[in-house]
Design a protein around this motif. Structure first.
Motif, PDB file in Angstrom:
ATOM      1  N   ALA B 405      67.033  -3.266  10.304  1.00  0.00           N
ATOM      2  CA  ALA B 405      65.724  -2.693  10.618  1.00  0.00           C
ATOM      3  C   ALA B 405      64.899  -2.418   9.368  1.00  0.00           C
ATOM      4  O   ALA B 405      63.679  -2.485   9.407  1.00  0.00           O
ATOM      5  N   ARG B 406      65.546  -2.134   8.241  1.00  0.00           N
ATOM      6  CA  ARG B 406      64.765  -1.687   7.078  1.00  0.00           C
ATOM      7  C   ARG B 406      65.221  -2.209   5.735  1.00  0.00           C
ATOM      8  O   ARG B 406      64.580  -1.960   4.722  1.00  0.00           O
ATOM      9  N   SER B 561      59.895   3.417   9.900  1.00  0.00           N
ATOM     10  CA  SER B 561      59.775   1.964   9.991  1.00  0.00           C
ATOM     11  C   SER B 561      59.918   1.303   8.629  1.00  0.00           C
ATOM     12  O   SER B 561      59.738   1.934   7.581  1.00  0.00           O
ATOM     13  N   ASP B 562      60.217   0.022   8.669  1.00  0.00           N
ATOM     14  CA  ASP B 562      60.296  -0.785   7.462  1.00  0.00           C
ATOM     15  C   ASP B 562      58.948  -0.785   6.740  1.00  0.00           C
ATOM     16  O   ASP B 562      58.885  -0.735   5.520  1.00  0.00           O
TER      17      ASP B 562
END
Lengths: 394, 756
Positions: B405-406, B561-562
């Motif tokens: 996700a990141r 969030s990324d």
């Protein structure tokens, strides 16, 4: 970038800048009138145009490598005090936008006392003071002078006044190959004037300011040719000087007068070519064959520039309509051209004329001048009436 | 054919072209047009040098009026016209596209995409460029020595040769025997061409290291995978011949029209590489005699032409001229040869040039990146892309699916099974592919013993920086506990707070004072005093929580969030790179980044922090009080205010077991019922409990009361009274506490409840 010679629109007056291929600059004469500095006036802002073409040094100062004053008349030195720094180099005021002059090229006229025949405007006086300061600096130190103190005297003065200055004096017919003490590979300039007083003038022992003008014949290198372009410039020297030039050079050194580019002397004045008055004698005025010969040593395609107002077909002088006719005739046979800066690109809105040095002579430098889709065209260029068409008085 | 309808748009364009001041005339060539194409002849007035006017043509063969052909696609409103000069135009001028010597002469009038030029500046922009090009051609100014030698255009070449330009040019600069060097080549072959029926193979060939021919041939192979194939082959770099002991000069611009080996040999002569090419062909041919097994493989040839002045964009006079041909036992006849484009290999030089991060020192500074998680990996990759990859990457954890996700890295389709290795190893591999070496270390740094081999592997002596992006208090405290002798490199710390709303970057001062822990404590003080910062950093205690990332598995991480992390990582990496390329600050410094209300804008502010005073405790060996500049200033102001009596107050900060120190960040003023006299200072109580509680809450528990301070008017340390009071304090609160005494010339301290 190729070597560029820019002629600034200054009406009847001279101001041209040589930007050499290696980035060094020589400014010949300056005429920045108060009107040019006033945004409300129509005169082109030549001070701004000049600065745009100059580089800044490590101290953030605009500078010229050399400033050559042909002769100390107002139309050749106006605005000097306002726009140029004159004084000790290390006393340049912080935050000033004055142009720094690394080296001055001056005629020996600076040693002459003021007299009835020799009056000076404020800018000319300021120039004299600065030139003398630099000469004194040289006399005092004798050591290597630095940028801002440098000076070259173009021609020996009468009565041996310049005899102790041989290191900074360029003698008549000698060639300048250095700027600011460093060799210059893209230019050399032969000193063709001022000429020493002729015998019959000996009594007066002095020439008029116009006739003391510095005359230089530059050679610019391009594309591997050291003499790719020849540029002849002679300040405001008049017919007598050009006759003498022709007589002394026609046998052995006619080629010293040869040019691709000529700045027509004295703003296209008739007195460059004739002793007669244009306004008085009109078409009956006689042309001096020798003076004309001196100024006709054209290379193929040669260009003659008049640094003057628009040339009207009337009896004014300078610029003179008949002088223009002569110059047009001189370049006609070699498919050259005559350009009046006051008419380029239009008499209504003259601009800086940039001449480019190429390996095959000169040409006008055409930038990407066309506004294309970005310009307004007529919009902004002329008043445009909008409306229903009904008359105002109805 | 003349019945053909020319689109109105094109007729309009022709009228527009005619109005350009440099155009004499423009007309549609009806006979030559088709349903798809319209051809327009345009007469361009060339600005002739004065001495060429009478002749009508310049020394370079340019005429005063040049008719240029514009080819428009009838169907497209976005394509620029194709431009062709007359077919007898001088092809020996630079800035002409390579092509068939019988075909049209295509000038390269714009250093960019012509379609973009038309969209931006309209048709007049094209005419401007074209007339400027012709003017330059007329005066032979297409090559400007100031600007550099214009390399042969290879914009349209479909084959690519990747190699370090600097390395090859360096080789080319040493002219003479053996005239050529063999290299290994890794290649990818793929079909190319607009029309699938006429597609042919194009190569993307990367030069690897120098090889002997036997080695090179033994490595050769080709393998197919669908439409693609890949394999290894060889390449030969040919350097200039000698002439009178010096490299032969190639000072003539010649059109590049090579299509086969015979023409290549002629071209090589013009490039001054005749002998080397012959030598190279001979070498390959000799080894391949009687064998056709290599015939499918590409053979890369790079000629090094020695130009009269440096090539544009480089300081070298060597122009690299690459070609792709095939392996043959004989090159006498016409073996097909194609010009190829050179692309610089991925290396530090290329990355720095494109990033604008060049540095006078070419070497990469030693930099240790601790923490290769979402923030650390992004910082490391940002730095690597700028040509400043960390030389060491440390992380003890492994990649698991939720990291996708990141994390800066992402699994490759079909190779998902490779995901799951150590983060440091994975990051190091990607950095290596970016042309830089980075040693991966997968140990827990806090277990490294100063002076041990593992310690020196992780923190090389003379390193420029250590970047700690672990968001780990234990790593921060451990690093801060190391003395300047044990670890001399200044530490940068990067962290992101609560849902990614605030970022913090700190750099330690000279001799690592203030240290990262001091700076973090100071940052927390700043946070606690600003309501909006406070609520987004310290108070929102569940910012970091254990999140479920699988059945029975959780990870203490924040939900962010990324995009958000990248926003901070980019600024932090930029800042680190600026530090690397410029001078470090004179003291400690911190930068606080805040996401604004709109959730898009971000604002960074910077603060300085001077040296911390380290005061050894009079009563507890090994323990110190670290008095931060922020607190020291307040003490000294208070003493100046009450200069003729003893004064004092409460110390705020935190206790560090790792550093064996009480870190004093702030001073809480003495309550109003405090008593000040020449002989003593008595700390009052009015409202103090409430103040301390508020202090604790506002800082999210990270800063609290850690003791008291008072001044002595004479040069005297803790008095009998002080010791008695200390005993009372230590009885009343079981935690470590400090009693700080300000004497006229300095500080003395007692530290309580720390007996070991």
């Amino acid at each position: 970038m190729a070597t560029i010679i820019s002629f600034f629109p200054v009406d009847n007056g001279d101001m041209n800048l040589i930007q050499l291929q290696d980035g060094r600059t020589i400014l010949i004469d300056v005429r920045i009138r108060a009107a040019a500095d006033d945004p409300e006036e129509e005169a082109p802002d030549v001070g701004k145009e000049l600065r745009k073409r100059l580089k800044k040094d490590g101290n953030g100062r605009h500078y010229v490598d050399a400033f050559c004053l042909s002769h100390p008349d107002e139309d050749h030195c106006a605005g000097l005090e306002t726009h140029f720094y004159l004084g000790e180099p290390d006393e340049y005021p912080q935050g000033s936008d004055k142009i720094f002059i690394r080296e001055i090229w001056s005629s020996p006229l600076i040693f002459r006392r003021a007299s009835v025949n020799h009056t000076l405007c404020a800018d000319a006086k300021a120039f004299n003071a600065e030139a003398r300061r630099r000469v004194k600096k040289f006399r005092d130190s004798r050591s290597k002078t630095v940028d801002g103190d440098r000076i070259l005297i173009l021609g020996e003065d009468i009565e041996g006044k310049t005899d102790d200055l041989s290191e900074i004096v360029i003698k008549l017919d000698q060639v300048i190959k250095m700027i600011g003490g460093r060799a210059e590979e893209w230019m050399e300039a032969r000193l063709l004037g001022p000429l020493p007083p002729a015998n019959d003038e000996a009594e007066e022992n002095e020439l008029t300011k116009n006739d003391s003008s510095v005359a230089l014949r530059f050679l610019f290198a391009a594309g591997g040719k050291p003499d790719a372009v020849s540029f002849l410039t002679g300040g405001d020297a008049e017919v007598g000087i050009w006759e003498r030039q022709w007589r002394r050079l026609k046998e052995a050194h006619k080629d010293w007068l040869e040019y691709d580019l000529l700045l027509s002397p004295h703003h296209c004045s008739w007195h460059t070519l004739s002793y007669d008055s244009w306004s008085e004698k009109g078409e009956k005025a006689e042309i001096s064959k020798d003076a004309r010969a001196a100024l006709s040593q054209v290379r193929s395609g040669a260009m003659i520039i008049a640094s003057s107002k628009e040339i009207r077909d009337d009896d004014s002088d300078p610029p003179c309509a008949r002088a223009r006719r002569e110059y047009v005739a001189i370049v006609k046979d070699v498919e050259g051209r005559f350009i009046c800066i006051g008419e380029e690109p239009s008499a209504k809105k003259p601009g800086v004329l940039e001449i480019e040095v190429t390996s095959e002579g000169v040409r006008i430098k055409r930038g990407v001048s066309t506004p294309g889709v970005g310009g307004g065209g007529a919009i902004g260029g002329q008043p445009l009436t909008h409306g229903s068409g009904s008359r105002e008085d109805e | 054919m003349s019945e053909l309808r020319i689109p109105r748009r094109i007729r309009r364009t022709v009228e527009l072209i005619k109005k350009h001041p440099r155009i004499r005339d423009a007309r549609v060539l009806g006979e030559e047009c088709s349903a798809d194409f319209s051809l327009v002849a345009v007469d361009v007035q060339v600005e002739m040098p004065s001495r060429a006017i009478a002749r009508g043509t310049t020394e370079t063969g340019v005429r005063s009026l040049e008719t240029v052909c514009f080819g428009f696609r009838n169907g497209s409103r976005v394509k620029a016209p194709a431009i062709a000069l007359r077919s007898d135009f001088n092809r020996c001028l630079p800035h002409i596209m390579p092509g068939d010597p019988q075909g049209p002469v295509v000038p390269c009038v714009y250093d960019g995409d012509m379609n973009e030029l038309v969209q931006r500046g309209g048709m007049w922009a094209v005419i401007d460029r074209l007339s400027a090009w012709l003017d330059k051609a007329a005066a032979n100014e297409l090559i400007d020595p100031e600007q550099g030698w214009e390399p042969i255009r290879r914009d349209t070449a479909s084959d690519t040769v990747v190699a370090s330009g600097a390395v090859l040019r360096g080789y080319g600069e040493q002219a003479g025997p053996p005239f050529r060097q063999l290299y290994g080549v890794k290649f990818l072959a793929y079909p190319t061409g607009d029309n699938p029926e006429q597609s042919r193979t194009a190569y993307y060939a990367t030069l690897t290291g120098p090889r002997k021919i036997s080695e090179g041939l033994s490595e050769c192979f080709v393998r197919r995978e669908g439409l693609l194939s890949f394999g290894r082959s060889i390449g030969i770099v040919v350097r200039p011949d000698l002439l009178d002991g010096a490299a032969r000069l190639a000072n003539q611009y010649v059109p590049d029209t090579v299509t086969n080996s015979a023409e290549l040999q002629i071209a090589a002569k013009q490039y001054g590489c005749e002998q080397g090419l012959e030598n190279a062909f001979g070498l390959v041919a000799a080894w391949l005699v009687g064998s056709t097994e290599y015939y499918e493989l590409p053979l890369v040839m790079v000629l090094c032409a020695n130009r009269p002045f440096p090539v544009i964009g480089s300081s070298s006079r060597i122009e690299l001229i690459p070609y792709v041909t095939s392996m043959r036992a004989s090159f006498d006849k016409s073996v097909p040869v194609r010009p190829a484009a050179h692309r610089d290999a991925i290396d530090v030089r290329l990355l720095r040039r494109l990033s604008g991060t060049e540095r006078t020192i070419q070497e990469r500074p030693e930099l240790t990146q601790i923490g290769c998680g979402s923030l650390g990996s992004k910082i490391a990759i940002h730095l690597a892309r700028a040509g400043y990859a960390p030389t060491r990457v440390i992380d003890r954890s492994h990649l698991t699916p939720h990291h996708v996700a990141r994390h800066a890295l992402a699994p490759e389709d079909g190779a998902e099974w490779k995901w799951g290795g150590a983060k440091a190893d994975a990051l190091s591999r990607v950095i290596s592919a970016l042309g830089q070496k980075s040693v991966p270390i997968t140990q827990d740094v806090t277990l490294l013993v100063p002076g041990s081999e593992g310690f020196s592997n992780a923190f090389a002596k003379g390193s420029l920086l250590i970047v700690n992006s672990t968001a780990s208090l234990s790593v921060r405290e451990w690093l801060s506990s190391l003395s300047h002798q044990e670890l001399s490199t200044r530490v940068v710390e990067t962290s992101i707070y609560g849902d990614g709303q605030v970022g913090l970057m700190t750099i330690e001062g000279p001799a690592r004072n203030p240290n990262s822990a001091d700076l973090a404590a100071y940052a927390h003080l700043i946070f606690s005093q600003d309501e909006s910062l406070r609520n987004r950093t310290l108070v929102e205690v569940d910012g970091i929580a254990r999140r479920l990332v699988g059945q029975g598995c959780g990870s203490p991480t924040m939900i962010v969030s990324d995009m958000r992390i990248s926003g901070f990582a980019a600024a932090m990496a930029q800042n680190i790179n600026l530090l690397e390329r410029n001078r470090f600050p004179d003291g400690g410094r911190l930068w606080i980044g805040k996401v604004e209300e709109d959730q898009v804008s971000m604002k960074w502010e910077s603060r300085a922090l001077g040296r911390s005073l380290v005061i050894a405790a009079d009563n507890a060996k090994g323990w110190t009080v670290r008095l931060l500049e922020s607190a020291r200033v307040k003490i000294e102001m208070n003493c100046a205010q009450f200069s003729d009596v003893e004064t004092g107050g409460v110390l705020a900060g935190y206790t560090s077991e790792a550093q064996r120190a009480l870190i004093v960040v702030d001073i809480i003023p003495a309550p109003e019922d405090s008593g000040r006299s020449k002989a003593k200072f008595e700390l009052g109580t009015k409202g103090l409990e409430g103040t301390l509680e508020e202090y604790f809450t506002h800082s999210g528990g990270s800063l609290y009361c850690i003791g008291t301070w008072h001044s002595h008017l004479a040069e005297q340390g803790p008095s009998e009274t002080d010791y008695k009071t200390a005993e009372i304090i230590s009885r009343m609160r079981p935690f470590p506490a400090a009693m700080l005494v300000k004497t006229p010339s300095g500080y003395r301290a007692l530290v309580l409840n720390v007996s070991e």
